[in-house]
Scaffold this motif. Structure first.
Motif, PDB file in Angstrom:
ATOM      1  N   VAL A 157      16.642 -11.817  -5.124  1.00  0.00           N
ATOM      2  CA  VAL A 157      16.552 -10.821  -6.201  1.00  0.00           C
ATOM      3  C   VAL A 157      15.096 -10.448  -6.443  1.00  0.00           C
ATOM      4  O   VAL A 157      14.763  -9.258  -6.614  1.00  0.00           O
ATOM      5  N   LEU A 158      14.201 -11.432  -6.480  1.00  0.00           N
ATOM      6  CA  LEU A 158      12.787 -11.127  -6.703  1.00  0.00           C
ATOM      7  C   LEU A 158      12.237 -10.231  -5.599  1.00  0.00           C
ATOM      8  O   LEU A 158      11.476  -9.290  -5.864  1.00  0.00           O
ATOM      9  N   THR A 159      12.631 -10.476  -4.364  1.00  0.00           N
ATOM     10  CA  THR A 159      12.191  -9.631  -3.257  1.00  0.00           C
ATOM     11  C   THR A 159      12.739  -8.217  -3.395  1.00  0.00           C
ATOM     12  O   THR A 159      12.029  -7.238  -3.135  1.00  0.00           O
ATOM     13  N   SER A 160      13.984  -8.091  -3.826  1.00  0.00           N
ATOM     14  CA  SER A 160      14.555  -6.743  -4.010  1.00  0.00           C
ATOM     15  C   SER A 160      13.843  -5.995  -5.132  1.00  0.00           C
ATOM     16  O   SER A 160      13.672  -4.769  -5.053  1.00  0.00           O
ATOM     17  N   LEU A 161      13.415  -6.706  -6.157  1.00  0.00           N
ATOM     18  CA  LEU A 161      12.651  -6.072  -7.240  1.00  0.00           C
ATOM     19  C   LEU A 161      11.304  -5.576  -6.730  1.00  0.00           C
ATOM     20  O   LEU A 161      10.864  -4.465  -7.067  1.00  0.00           O
ATOM     21  N   TYR A 162      10.646  -6.390  -5.927  1.00  0.00           N
ATOM     22  CA  TYR A 162       9.386  -5.969  -5.309  1.00  0.00           C
ATOM     23  C   TYR A 162       9.595  -4.725  -4.444  1.00  0.00           C
ATOM     24  O   TYR A 162       8.813  -3.770  -4.504  1.00  0.00           O
ATOM     25  N   GLU A 163      10.646  -4.713  -3.658  1.00  0.00           N
ATOM     26  CA  GLU A 163      10.906  -3.571  -2.777  1.00  0.00           C
ATOM     27  C   GLU A 163      11.224  -2.314  -3.587  1.00  0.00           C
ATOM     28  O   GLU A 163      10.790  -1.208  -3.230  1.00  0.00           O
ATOM     29  N   SER A 164      11.951  -2.470  -4.689  1.00  0.00           N
ATOM     30  CA  SER A 164      12.249  -1.319  -5.557  1.00  0.00           C
ATOM     31  C   SER A 164      10.983  -0.799  -6.222  1.00  0.00           C
ATOM     32  O   SER A 164      10.800   0.414  -6.372  1.00  0.00           O
ATOM     33  N   TRP A 165      10.123  -1.732  -6.642  1.00  0.00           N
ATOM     34  CA  TRP A 165       8.823  -1.333  -7.218  1.00  0.00           C
ATOM     35  C   TRP A 165       8.018  -0.518  -6.211  1.00  0.00           C
ATOM     36  O   TRP A 165       7.500   0.560  -6.552  1.00  0.00           O
ATOM     37  N   LYS A 166       7.929  -1.019  -4.996  1.00  0.00           N
ATOM     38  CA  LYS A 166       7.147  -0.321  -3.974  1.00  0.00           C
ATOM     39  C   LYS A 166       7.708   1.074  -3.715  1.00  0.00           C
ATOM     40  O   LYS A 166       6.954   2.058  -3.631  1.00  0.00           O
ATOM     41  N   LYS A 167       9.021   1.180  -3.627  1.00  0.00           N
ATOM     42  CA  LYS A 167       9.655   2.482  -3.392  1.00  0.00           C
ATOM     43  C   LYS A 167       9.402   3.434  -4.556  1.00  0.00           C
ATOM     44  O   LYS A 167       9.133   4.633  -4.361  1.00  0.00           O
ATOM     45  N   SER A 168       9.445   2.926  -5.782  1.00  0.00           N
ATOM     46  CA  SER A 168       9.293   3.782  -6.957  1.00  0.00           C
ATOM     47  C   SER A 168       7.887   4.351  -7.097  1.00  0.00           C
ATOM     48  O   SER A 168       7.679   5.338  -7.810  1.00  0.00           O
ATOM     49  N   LEU A 169       6.915   3.747  -6.435  1.00  0.00           N
ATOM     50  CA  LEU A 169       5.543   4.223  -6.545  1.00  0.00           C
ATOM     51  C   LEU A 169       5.366   5.634  -5.986  1.00  0.00           C
ATOM     52  O   LEU A 169       4.402   6.327  -6.325  1.00  0.00           O
ATOM     53  N   SER A 170       6.312   6.085  -5.161  1.00  0.00           N
ATOM     54  CA  SER A 170       6.235   7.452  -4.643  1.00  0.00           C
ATOM     55  C   SER A 170       6.293   8.478  -5.777  1.00  0.00           C
ATOM     56  O   SER A 170       5.806   9.595  -5.640  1.00  0.00           O
ATOM     57  N   GLU A 171       6.864   8.085  -6.923  1.00  0.00           N
ATOM     58  CA  GLU A 171       6.992   8.996  -8.062  1.00  0.00           C
ATOM     59  C   GLU A 171       5.659   9.242  -8.772  1.00  0.00           C
ATOM     60  O   GLU A 171       5.506  10.229  -9.486  1.00  0.00           O
ATOM     61  N   VAL A 172       4.690   8.320  -8.591  1.00  0.00           N
ATOM     62  CA  VAL A 172       3.413   8.440  -9.309  1.00  0.00           C
ATOM     63  C   VAL A 172       2.219   8.325  -8.358  1.00  0.00           C
ATOM     64  O   VAL A 172       1.085   8.139  -8.800  1.00  0.00           O
ATOM     65  N   ILE A 173       2.462   8.462  -7.063  1.00  0.00           N
ATOM     66  CA  ILE A 173       1.418   8.219  -6.076  1.00  0.00           C
ATOM     67  C   ILE A 173       0.248   9.187  -6.213  1.00  0.00           C
ATOM     68  O   ILE A 173      -0.882   8.883  -5.803  1.00  0.00           O
ATOM     69  N   ASP A 174       0.478  10.361  -6.831  1.00  0.00           N
ATOM     70  CA  ASP A 174      -0.579  11.351  -6.981  1.00  0.00           C
ATOM     71  C   ASP A 174      -1.434  11.122  -8.223  1.00  0.00           C
ATOM     72  O   ASP A 174      -2.411  11.848  -8.452  1.00  0.00           O
ATOM     73  N   VAL A 175      -1.124  10.124  -9.040  1.00  0.00           N
ATOM     74  CA  VAL A 175      -1.892   9.859 -10.260  1.00  0.00           C
ATOM     75  C   VAL A 175      -3.295   9.373  -9.891  1.00  0.00           C
ATOM     76  O   VAL A 175      -3.451   8.455  -9.084  1.00  0.00           O
ATOM     77  N   GLU A 176      -4.296   9.994 -10.484  1.00  0.00           N
ATOM     78  CA  GLU A 176      -5.679   9.677 -10.131  1.00  0.00           C
ATOM     79  C   GLU A 176      -6.027   8.251 -10.551  1.00  0.00           C
ATOM     80  O   GLU A 176      -5.748   7.818 -11.655  1.00  0.00           O
ATOM     81  N   GLY A 177      -6.653   7.522  -9.615  1.00  0.00           N
ATOM     82  CA  GLY A 177      -7.100   6.156  -9.890  1.00  0.00           C
ATOM     83  C   GLY A 177      -5.981   5.142  -9.938  1.00  0.00           C
ATOM     84  O   GLY A 177      -6.164   4.030 -10.474  1.00  0.00           O
ATOM     85  N   LEU A 178      -4.813   5.471  -9.387  1.00  0.00           N
ATOM     86  CA  LEU A 178      -3.659   4.584  -9.461  1.00  0.00           C
ATOM     87  C   LEU A 178      -3.965   3.230  -8.826  1.00  0.00           C
ATOM     88  O   LEU A 178      -4.444   3.153  -7.698  1.00  0.00           O
ATOM     89  N   GLY A 179      -3.667   2.154  -9.577  1.00  0.00           N
ATOM     90  CA  GLY A 179      -3.841   0.790  -9.084  1.00  0.00           C
ATOM     91  C   GLY A 179      -2.635  -0.049  -9.406  1.00  0.00           C
ATOM     92  O   GLY A 179      -2.576  -0.682 -10.462  1.00  0.00           O
ATOM     93  N   PRO A 180      -1.607  -0.069  -8.536  1.00  0.00           N
ATOM     94  CA  PRO A 180      -0.353  -0.764  -8.844  1.00  0.00           C
ATOM     95  C   PRO A 180      -0.363  -2.228  -8.377  1.00  0.00           C
ATOM     96  O   PRO A 180      -0.797  -2.542  -7.273  1.00  0.00           O
ATOM     97  N   THR A 181       0.138  -3.115  -9.245  1.00  0.00           N
ATOM     98  CA  THR A 181       0.272  -4.527  -8.912  1.00  0.00           C
ATOM     99  C   THR A 181       1.618  -5.037  -9.411  1.00  0.00           C
ATOM    100  O   THR A 181       2.042  -4.705 -10.518  1.00  0.00           O
ATOM    101  N   PHE A 182       2.273  -5.831  -8.589  1.00  0.00           N
ATOM    102  CA  PHE A 182       3.528  -6.495  -8.937  1.00  0.00           C
ATOM    103  C   PHE A 182       3.197  -7.968  -9.153  1.00  0.00           C
ATOM    104  O   PHE A 182       2.650  -8.628  -8.273  1.00  0.00           O
ATOM    105  N   VAL A 183       3.502  -8.481 -10.353  1.00  0.00           N
ATOM    106  CA  VAL A 183       3.108  -9.838 -10.734  1.00  0.00           C
ATOM    107  C   VAL A 183       4.353 -10.686 -10.941  1.00  0.00           C
ATOM    108  O   VAL A 183       5.347 -10.223 -11.518  1.00  0.00           O
ATOM    109  N   ALA A 184       4.291 -11.936 -10.502  1.00  0.00           N
ATOM    110  CA  ALA A 184       5.389 -12.882 -10.731  1.00  0.00           C
ATOM    111  C   ALA A 184       4.831 -14.112 -11.441  1.00  0.00           C
ATOM    112  O   ALA A 184       3.999 -14.833 -10.886  1.00  0.00           O
ATOM    113  N   ASN A 185       5.266 -14.324 -12.687  1.00  0.00           N
ATOM    114  CA  ASN A 185       4.850 -15.485 -13.467  1.00  0.00           C
ATOM    115  C   ASN A 185       5.999 -16.473 -13.576  1.00  0.00           C
ATOM    116  O   ASN A 185       7.151 -16.085 -13.818  1.00  0.00           O
ATOM    117  N   VAL A 186       5.666 -17.734 -13.448  1.00  0.00           N
ATOM    118  CA  VAL A 186       6.651 -18.813 -13.378  1.00  0.00           C
ATOM    119  C   VAL A 186       6.858 -19.450 -14.751  1.00  0.00           C
ATOM    120  O   VAL A 186       5.902 -19.722 -15.473  1.00  0.00           O
TER     121      VAL A 186
END
Length: 498
Positions: free
Chosen positions: A355-384
């Motif tokens: 499930v965590l891997t699928s969430l990461y993959e969905s996050w990566k795919k969704s970045l196409s919606e905001v890829i043109d935003v200036e200075g975009l710096g996306p990070t996916f974080v997992a806290n235990v």
């Protein structure tokens, strides 16, 4: 009497922005109340008051905040030099019914949580005391966790606090608090022996197990904007003169294995754990559209490499291991203030690698919606959140407001930065829509937890949604008892409220 000229300028600006034709009577009243508060503070604490255009105004209103978005324009700023002066300031502000905010370390990136436009800012800059005792440390709310680790390093001891250099003591401690050693010692909130608190009527109390125990419990995760202003924390410390550290990198093909190792760390449930924890992130390169992961790991004692991270070491493409102390480790990881606009948003799942891997993959795919935003710096974080980290609070005779079950959980978080104000709303909409859609899917799978951690939440999220209803009801009763005039719910409106 120069402050009278400044008060006149404030009055003109406030009333001009709230003219009868453009503002409600409530806005006009608020403007007059702010003038009242600034005038009182100028008379009562003339050495502590700062106005726009004065020396140190930019430092207090802008430079001391981490996120660019939280740099606002308070009408006046008061910087008390003691708990007594904090009490004087609160009493003056509340008597005028003026809107206000309180800033400790300035790291919370929820706009309005620690700064204010057209109101009074209480800056705790001068409350920077630190006193090391045999097994505790007394600290003021102006300190960062690096300050605390620096004070403790000559004694070979550590406190349970922030993982990065410039995170402030009060915000992190009052919302729960992640450290590398949560799995053994619990969260920052579980390691506070006492709080000195200024209440909404200016009264000062010390909350401990035996003195004001209800407030003592409520401050363990109940947020810093709901009960009063904490002017001193007494924190437990532990003998950890040396730590073993690792910095590891992982290429894109190793990310699923990396996330699986994070889940395995959450499932560790030893009766006597070795204190060890991490910062686990996946970054997206906007130019190449390729991801990579990184691990910052810390383990108590000497083990080079630190053996608690063996699952990661097997798949990493780079590793730098060392034996050092918490002060020197923390020094490396600054989070510069006023560097960018940044937004958090997260939800929680039961630890499940697929499930965590699928969430990461969905996050990566969704970045196409905001890829043109200036200075975009996306990070996916997992806290235990491990069973052992929750068990500390459950077994210490006090508890905390979270009321979590002792089960392995993962907070999956979008941490996203960008450059321009014009994209603020767009970025919020993207994060909210994506995170909540994925959370609904996890609910259907039976894998979701409703727990929300204030430190990683978006400003639209209900940080108390996952808290047991009985605990929320208890928090409300405690707030009503200690803040009868609702100063912190009515006048200090920023942050997460019940």
């Amino acid at each position: 009497m120069g402050y009278l000229t400044q008060l006149g300028a404030i009055a003109t600006a406030l009333l001009a922005s709230a003219t009868p034709s453009s503002a409600s009577s409530a806005e006009l009243t608020a403007a007059k109340n702010v003038i009242c508060a600034c005038r009182k503070l100028s008379n009562l604490l003339p050495k502590d008051i700062i106005y726009p255009g004065s020396a140190n105004y930019t430092q207090e209103a802008t430079n001391d905040f981490w996120d660019i978005r939280t740099a606002l324009s308070p009408s006046c700023i008061v910087v008390p030099r003691s708990a007594d002066e904090v009490a004087t300031a609160i009493e003056a502000i509340s008597s005028c019914h003026a809107p206000f905010a309180v800033r400790g370390g300035g790291h919370m990136n929820i706009v309005g949580s620690n700064n204010i436009n057209n109101g009074v800012l209480i800056g705790l800059t001068n409350l920077n005391q630190v006193k090391v005792n045999a097994d505790t440390v007394e600290v003021g709310p102006a300190l960062t966790w690096y300050d605390v680790y620096s004070a403790l390093e000559p004694y070979g001891r550590v406190a349970i606090g922030g993982r990065l250099k410039t995170i402030g003591v009060p915000g992190l401690t009052l919302i729960g608090g992640y450290h590398y050693f949560n799995n053994k010692y619990g969260f920052a909130m579980d390691n506070v022996d006492s709080y000195d608190v200024v209440l909404g009527n200016g009264t000062q109390v010390t909350a401990t197990r035996s003195s004001h125990p209800d407030l003592f419990w409520a401050l363990k995760g109940g947020g810093g904007n709901n009960f009063g202003v904490v002017t001193k924390f007494v924190l437990k410390t532990y003998p950890v003169p040396q730590v073993s550290t690792t910095i590891q990198a992982f290429n894109e093909s190793a990310v699923p294995g990396f996330l699986a190792a994070v889940c395995e760390a959450a499932k560790l449930n030893s009766a006597d754990p070795i204190a060890a924890g991490m910062v686990a992130t996946v970054s997206y390169n906007v130019s190449t559209q390729v991801t990579s992961a990184s691990l910052l790991g810390v383990q108590e004692g000497v083990s080079n490499p630190p053996d608690q991270f063996a699952n990661f070491s097997r798949i990493s493409t780079f590793a730098l291991n060392n034996v050092t102390n918490m002060k020197d480790w923390a020094f490396q990881f600054d989070t510069p203030k006023q560097g960018f606009r940044i937004q958090f948003a997260h939800r929680t799942i039961k630890a499940d690698a697929a499930v965590l891997t699928s969430l990461y993959e969905s996050w990566k795919k969704s970045l196409s919606e905001v890829i043109d935003v200036e200075g975009l710096g996306p990070t996916f974080v997992a806290n235990v959140i491990s069973p052992t980290s929750v068990r500390v609070g459950n077994n210490n005779g006090v508890g905390n407001i979270w009321g979590l079950p002792e089960e392995p959980l993962i907070i999956w978080q979008f941490s996203t930065s960008w450059s321009l104000a014009r994209d603020d709303k767009r970025m919020q909409n993207w994060a909210k829509t994506t995170v909540e859609r994925l959370h609904r899917e996890n609910r259907r799978k039976g894998i979701a937890s409703e727990y929300v951690y204030m430190g990683d939440a978006g400003d639209w999220q209900d940080a108390f949604a996952g808290v047991p209803k009985a605990n929320v009801a208890r928090l409300k009763r405690i707030q009503a008892a200690y803040d009868r005039d609702r100063v912190f719910s009515r006048l200090s409106t920023g942050g997460f409220k019940f």
